[in-house]
Design a protein around this motif. Structure first.
Motif, PDB file in Angstrom:
ATOM      1  N   MET A   1      38.497  85.484  22.603  1.00  0.00           N
ATOM      2  CA  MET A   1      37.912  85.462  23.952  1.00  0.00           C
ATOM      3  C   MET A   1      36.514  84.856  23.884  1.00  0.00           C
ATOM      4  O   MET A   1      35.653  85.363  23.162  1.00  0.00           O
ATOM      5  N   GLN A   2      36.308  83.739  24.606  1.00  0.00           N
ATOM      6  CA  GLN A   2      34.998  83.086  24.537  1.00  0.00           C
ATOM      7  C   GLN A   2      34.035  83.669  25.551  1.00  0.00           C
ATOM      8  O   GLN A   2      34.403  83.913  26.687  1.00  0.00           O
ATOM      9  N   ILE A   3      32.798  83.868  25.125  1.00  0.00           N
ATOM     10  CA  ILE A   3      31.784  84.312  26.085  1.00  0.00           C
ATOM     11  C   ILE A   3      30.880  83.149  26.483  1.00  0.00           C
ATOM     12  O   ILE A   3      30.388  83.075  27.602  1.00  0.00           O
ATOM     13  N   LEU A   4      30.655  82.221  25.527  1.00  0.00           N
ATOM     14  CA  LEU A   4      29.815  81.054  25.824  1.00  0.00           C
ATOM     15  C   LEU A   4      30.539  79.802  25.375  1.00  0.00           C
ATOM     16  O   LEU A   4      31.130  79.763  24.291  1.00  0.00           O
ATOM     17  N   HIS A   5      30.504  78.796  26.234  1.00  0.00           N
ATOM     18  CA  HIS A   5      31.175  77.544  25.923  1.00  0.00           C
ATOM     19  C   HIS A   5      30.240  76.400  26.317  1.00  0.00           C
ATOM     20  O   HIS A   5      29.835  76.289  27.465  1.00  0.00           O
ATOM     21  N   VAL A   6      29.894  75.592  25.318  1.00  0.00           N
ATOM     22  CA  VAL A   6      28.947  74.507  25.560  1.00  0.00           C
ATOM     23  C   VAL A   6      29.627  73.203  25.228  1.00  0.00           C
ATOM     24  O   VAL A   6      30.250  73.101  24.170  1.00  0.00           O
ATOM     25  N   GLU A   7      29.540  72.199  26.122  1.00  0.00           N
ATOM     26  CA  GLU A   7      30.162  70.922  25.747  1.00  0.00           C
ATOM     27  C   GLU A   7      29.268  69.719  26.047  1.00  0.00           C
ATOM     28  O   GLU A   7      28.682  69.602  27.117  1.00  0.00           O
ATOM     29  N   GLY A   8      29.134  68.890  25.030  1.00  0.00           N
ATOM     30  CA  GLY A   8      28.398  67.631  25.149  1.00  0.00           C
ATOM     31  C   GLY A   8      26.945  67.785  25.550  1.00  0.00           C
ATOM     32  O   GLY A   8      26.372  66.918  26.219  1.00  0.00           O
ATOM     33  N   LEU A   9      26.326  68.867  25.120  1.00  0.00           N
ATOM     34  CA  LEU A   9      24.960  69.155  25.572  1.00  0.00           C
ATOM     35  C   LEU A   9      23.958  68.175  24.944  1.00  0.00           C
ATOM     36  O   LEU A   9      23.927  68.000  23.724  1.00  0.00           O
ATOM     37  N   THR A  10      23.143  67.555  25.784  1.00  0.00           N
ATOM     38  CA  THR A  10      22.191  66.548  25.309  1.00  0.00           C
ATOM     39  C   THR A  10      20.849  66.715  26.020  1.00  0.00           C
ATOM     40  O   THR A  10      20.806  66.962  27.228  1.00  0.00           O
ATOM     41  N   LEU A  16      13.747  60.388  22.513  1.00  0.00           N
ATOM     42  CA  LEU A  16      14.289  60.980  21.301  1.00  0.00           C
ATOM     43  C   LEU A  16      15.227  62.125  21.674  1.00  0.00           C
ATOM     44  O   LEU A  16      14.858  63.005  22.456  1.00  0.00           O
ATOM     45  N   ALA A  17      16.439  62.115  21.116  1.00  0.00           N
ATOM     46  CA  ALA A  17      17.376  63.187  21.446  1.00  0.00           C
ATOM     47  C   ALA A  17      17.103  64.404  20.569  1.00  0.00           C
ATOM     48  O   ALA A  17      17.296  64.363  19.361  1.00  0.00           O
ATOM     49  N   ALA A  18      16.614  65.493  21.189  1.00  0.00           N
ATOM     50  CA  ALA A  18      16.368  66.720  20.433  1.00  0.00           C
ATOM     51  C   ALA A  18      17.675  67.461  20.225  1.00  0.00           C
ATOM     52  O   ALA A  18      17.877  68.117  19.213  1.00  0.00           O
ATOM     53  N   VAL A  19      18.551  67.357  21.212  1.00  0.00           N
ATOM     54  CA  VAL A  19      19.898  67.905  21.094  1.00  0.00           C
ATOM     55  C   VAL A  19      20.837  66.796  21.524  1.00  0.00           C
ATOM     56  O   VAL A  19      20.678  66.233  22.599  1.00  0.00           O
ATOM     57  N   ALA A  20      21.792  66.430  20.632  1.00  0.00           N
ATOM     58  CA  ALA A  20      22.609  65.253  20.916  1.00  0.00           C
ATOM     59  C   ALA A  20      24.085  65.609  20.921  1.00  0.00           C
ATOM     60  O   ALA A  20      24.714  65.705  19.874  1.00  0.00           O
ATOM     61  N   GLY A  21      24.626  65.832  22.090  1.00  0.00           N
ATOM     62  CA  GLY A  21      26.070  66.057  22.238  1.00  0.00           C
ATOM     63  C   GLY A  21      26.608  67.245  21.470  1.00  0.00           C
ATOM     64  O   GLY A  21      27.559  67.119  20.702  1.00  0.00           O
ATOM     65  N   VAL A  22      25.992  68.406  21.663  1.00  0.00           N
ATOM     66  CA  VAL A  22      26.446  69.592  20.935  1.00  0.00           C
ATOM     67  C   VAL A  22      27.605  70.271  21.675  1.00  0.00           C
ATOM     68  O   VAL A  22      27.539  70.511  22.868  1.00  0.00           O
ATOM     69  N   ASP A  23      28.687  70.536  20.929  1.00  0.00           N
ATOM     70  CA  ASP A  23      29.788  71.360  21.443  1.00  0.00           C
ATOM     71  C   ASP A  23      29.757  72.678  20.681  1.00  0.00           C
ATOM     72  O   ASP A  23      29.590  72.691  19.466  1.00  0.00           O
ATOM     73  N   LEU A  24      29.953  73.782  21.421  1.00  0.00           N
ATOM     74  CA  LEU A  24      29.731  75.068  20.775  1.00  0.00           C
ATOM     75  C   LEU A  24      30.508  76.146  21.516  1.00  0.00           C
ATOM     76  O   LEU A  24      30.557  76.135  22.748  1.00  0.00           O
ATOM     77  N   GLN A  25      31.183  77.039  20.744  1.00  0.00           N
ATOM     78  CA  GLN A  25      31.833  78.190  21.365  1.00  0.00           C
ATOM     79  C   GLN A  25      31.337  79.466  20.713  1.00  0.00           C
ATOM     80  O   GLN A  25      31.181  79.508  19.501  1.00  0.00           O
TER      81      GLN A  25
END
Lengths: 239, 325, 288
Positions: A1-10, A16-25
């Motif tokens: 069961m996912q509580i947090l779902h992150v996709e393509g976060l930039t 300058l990309a500090a966060v570049a396309g992060v996917d995370l569950q």
């Protein structure tokens, strides 16, 4: 069961990309460790999830609702709260007032002053700060200030807690106590994501670790898997 | 311990009610002794007390130094100039307050990103912008410089001001005691942390800013009726921005009493200086200001506190009470 | 076409004054973190000294640069040494210092203005100096304003060279960029701050002399110049001398365009421009 779902976060800072396309569950009930060298984008990731900054691209879902673009106070009331790397208690308020504020404003349902005060007492007991209840928060030791910040976050009744370098600057005994506390919080059913440089803590209490480097995820797995991963070792030794 | 705590609890309310009774009786005595000046002096004192306390309502806990007081006070004055002939006095005064409230919502809404001195100079400029635009409008479009105001007897003005002040004190007290008072202090302490534990900083800031401006507008609208004529240079005088800020610092901003004492002492001092030393009063004033900022950062209240501690010679203030117990 | 060139030239003439008004304030805020609201009072004071020396003793106003400037320098030095330094030592944080130093400057404003009113009264004053026209082709320019422009640019350029090429200048810049490191390198911070505040006052002194050459003077005019200086500094970026120069010219041209359309709204337009800039880009249009 996912509580947090992150996709393509930039997120860009001046090109300058500090966060570049992060996917995370993040799974409900786990303790997820977030590590990486300085400047890897860990704190920026927290800032994006907690609503400090709006992302340039990507989406964040918390418990199925989209929270990217929402203000920090609204995200907090949904049950997602964070602590800060450099401790940010309200120094001239008492410990009690610090935590009370969280109970009064951060919780999903509105409370009377009376209810909030009772909960504050409970939480101060839980984190072991009862004796400092009426002390000015700014006059406490760093370890205790971090506890105040944690207590204040807990008072908002979170389901997901983001801890940013909670153990930095603590002595070994204090680190031990903090680890104990984090485990107890998880036992209450609160999911935890923690940024940490203290490897002992990460290796011992995390179920899963994600390694961030230059704004991207380079490795992911159990503590044992990550600690033997070649890329991870290269990144850390190459620094 | 308990005896002292109980007795202390009543000191300030009792003094406040005594002062209020004396103030209510004041016009009666002033008329008998035939001294119109007394009422005029008290009008000024009440007006500055309202401006200072309402300034401290927002700027005290949040630490945002607003220099737009003159804009809100001026909007109140100008409302009286425009609507004074059309509306009955209470409605007109209320309109002054509401107009300032609306202006504050606009200014507050667009300055959300500004902090520190940027907020201060932005609010300062807003006074000047309104003044110059209005001046231009009066000259080129309305075809005059200013507006006459319907006069109201000084005693009426005095009582209305007193009423506004009482309302303001009650509002300040209730706000300070409520959870929103605590939240305002948390904004002053660390706005980012406040937002992250659920405080809706935007709404709270803008609303409190507007609430404080509401009282400034009320004061302006009623004060205008004591003048014969107003124009935008009278209404939007930057001194109405500087003085309340200074008076609050002079008195001390930790509680409600500080700004009140600061305003009363300062205004009285100012009136005396203006009449006694009209040519050097700003010099003395500026000097007091500089010395206050350097040597009394916590104001008169802070000074009184440290003197008391010194007189007790390091002993804790509660020793006497323990003997009672 | 002529009118366009006229507006442009007028803007440049005005811009020279604006630029030299701003450099001192820019330095004071950029290095010492003091938003000197009393900056315009230094300008006013220096302008009146020039006026007095010229009308009573017949001294050439240009010579007053050598009198009023140094006088303001000393005044600025003393104020920093005795007032701001004490305040800084007593203030817990740099952020608190920014706020309280601005309020202290308000106190200075009252004091200086009162002294001026006490000495010179409250009337509009002025004198004539080089009040004739020179012609650039078809375009008529008043000689004194041209002198102001040339001197303003010259002083700004010399000041820029001082800051970039000499030892004390470099020390000031080092102190502004990284006070701690500069302290470690042997730069005496407190002396640098005093020097920097004094230099800001010196520039205000020069600005005052130049303004008195062609403009009306009043002892209450200080605030107006302070506001203009703040606008130019926000336009050009904090602490940058070339920025102030460009910002000054931009504001001058903007002002002369607005004056051409609706003279009554010039000041209002300045404030509006300033407020919009603060909201959109507080680091200045050339800032990063």
């Amino acid at each position: 069961m996912q509580i947090l779902h992150v996709e393509g976060l930039t997120k860009y800072f001046g090109g300058l990309a500090a966060v570049a396309g992060v996917d995370l569950q993040v799974e409900k009930g786990e303790i997820l460790g977030l590590i990486g060298p300085n400047g890897a984008g860990k704190t920026t990731l927290f800032n994006l999830i907690s609503g400090t900054y709006a992302p340039n691209a990507g989406k964040i879902f918390f418990d199925g609702t989209k929270i990217s673009g929402m203000k920090p106070n609204a995200i907090c009331r949904k049950g997602l709260v964070r602590t800060f790397q450099s401790c940010r208690v309200f120094p001239e308020m008492t410990v009690f007032q610090n935590v009370l504020l969280g109970a009064l404003f951060g919780a999903p349902e509105t409370k009377t002053w009376h209810q909030a005060a009772a909960e504050t007492k409970e939480i101060l007991d839980f984190v072991g700060l009862s004796e400092f209840s009426d002390t000015r928060a700014g006059s406490l030791t760093l370890a205790n200030q971090k506890r105040v910040e944690l207590a204040r976050a807990l008072a908002t009744k979170p389901r997901l807690l983001l801890l940013d370098e909670m153990m930095a600057g603590l002595n070994p005994t204090e680190v031990g106590e903090a680890m104990e506390l984090v485990t107890q919080i998880r036992e209450k059913g609160i999911t935890i994501v923690m940024i940490e440089h203290v490897m002992k803590a990460i290796m011992n209490i995390c179920n899963r670790i994600i390694v961030l480097h230059r704004g991207q995820i380079i490795a992911e797995g159990t503590p044992a898997e990550v600690s033997t991963d070649k890329t991870v070792i290269e990144v850390y030794l190459g620094e | 311990m308990k005896i002292k705590a109980n007795y202390k609890k009543y000191v300030i309310p009792v003094i406040a009610i005594l002062v209020l009774v004396l103030l209510i009786a004041l016009p009666y005595f002033a008329e008998r002794s035939d001294s119109r000046y007394t009422i005029v002096l008290f009008k000024t004192i009440l007006m500055f007390t309202i401006l200072t306390l309402s300034w401290a309502l927002f700027s005290g806990p949040t630490g945002y130094t607003s220099l737009a007081t003159a804009a809100f006070y001026g909007v109140g004055l100008y409302t009286a100039g425009v609507l004074g002939r059309v509306l009955p006095l209470p409605v007109m005064v209320l309109c002054g307050g509401l107009a300032s409230f609306l202006l504050a919502v606009i200014i507050g809404g667009i300055t959300l990103r500004l902090r520190g001195i940027y907020f201060a100079i932005f609010t300062l400029s807003s006074v000047e912008l309104i003044k110059h635009v209005l001046h231009w409008y009066e000259i080129t479009i309305a075809g005059g410089r200013g507006r006459p105001v319907v006069r109201v007897p000084d005693t009426t003005v005095f009582y209305v001001l007193l009423g506004i002040l009482v309302l303001l004190i009650i509002t300040s007290y209730l706000l300070k005691r409520s959870k929103y008072g605590l939240a305002l202090s948390s904004i002053g302490s660390c706005e980012e942390a406040a937002a992250h534990i659920g405080v809706n900083v935007v709404t709270l800031k803008v609303f409190t800013f507007a609430l404080s401006s509401f009282f400034m507008g009320l004061a302006g609208a009623i004060m205008a009726t004591g003048m014969v004529y107003i124009d935008c240079f009278i209404a939007f005088d930057l001194n109405y921005s500087f003085f309340p800020t200074l008076m609050a610092i002079f008195g001390g901003m930790g509680n409600i009493v500080g700004p009140i004492i600061g305003a009363v002492v300062f205004t009285y001092l100012r009136e005396i200086l203006i009449t006694e030393f009209p040519y050097v009063y700003m010099f003395i004033f500026g000097t007091v200001m500089i010395l206050t900022i350097i040597y009394l950062p916590n104001g008169l209240i802070g000074l009184a506190e440290s003197i008391r501690r010194k007189l007790l010679g390091g002993k804790h203030a509660d020793t006497t009470c323990r003997r009672v117990n | 076409m002529i009118s366009f060139i006229n507006i442009l030239l007028n803007g440049l003439l005005l811009g020279g004054i604006y630029a030299i008004t701003a450099v001192g304030l820019s330095l004071q805020y950029g290095v010492a973190r003091i938003l000197n609201i009393a900056h315009g009072e230094f300008i006013m004071f220096s302008a009146f000294i020039t006026w007095m020396l010229h009308t009573t003793l017949g001294i050439n106003p240009l010579l007053c640069l050598a009198v009023a400037g140094p006088l303001m320098f000393v005044l600025g030095y003393l104020i920093q040494k005795f007032l701001y330094k004490t305040l800084k030592d007593k203030t817990p944080s740099p952020a608190a210092f920014e706020g309280s130093s601005m309020l202290l400057a308000f106190g200075l404003l009252f004091v200086i203005q009162n002294i001026a009113v006490f000495i010179w009264g409250n009337n509009i004053e002025g004198y004539t100096f080089m009040a004739y026209s020179v012609y650039l082709g078809d375009i008529r320019l008043s000689a004194n304003r041209l002198v102001i422009l040339v001197l303003a640019v010259l002083i700004c350029a010399l000041f820029y060279l001082f800051l970039t090429r000499t030892r004390p200048g470099k020390a000031i810049r080092a102190a502004s960029q990284d006070p701690e490191a500069a302290g470690l390198m042997g730069v005496e911070i407190n002396r640098m701050l005093a020097l920097c505040f004094a230099l800001g006052a010196l520039m205000a002194g020069f600005a005052g002399v130049l303004i008195s050459l062609a403009y009306q003077l009043q002892t209450t005019m200080g605030m107006q110049y302070t506001i203009i200086a703040i606008i130019v500094v926000v336009l050009g970026g904090l602490g940058s001398i070339p920025g102030s120069l460009i910002g000054g010219f931009l504001l001058g041209i903007f002002g002369s365009i607005v004056s051409g359309i609706e003279p009554g709204l010039t000041m209002a337009a300045y404030y509006l421009l300033f407020m919009v800039l603060l909201l959109v880009k507080p680091s200045g249009i050339f800032g990063r």
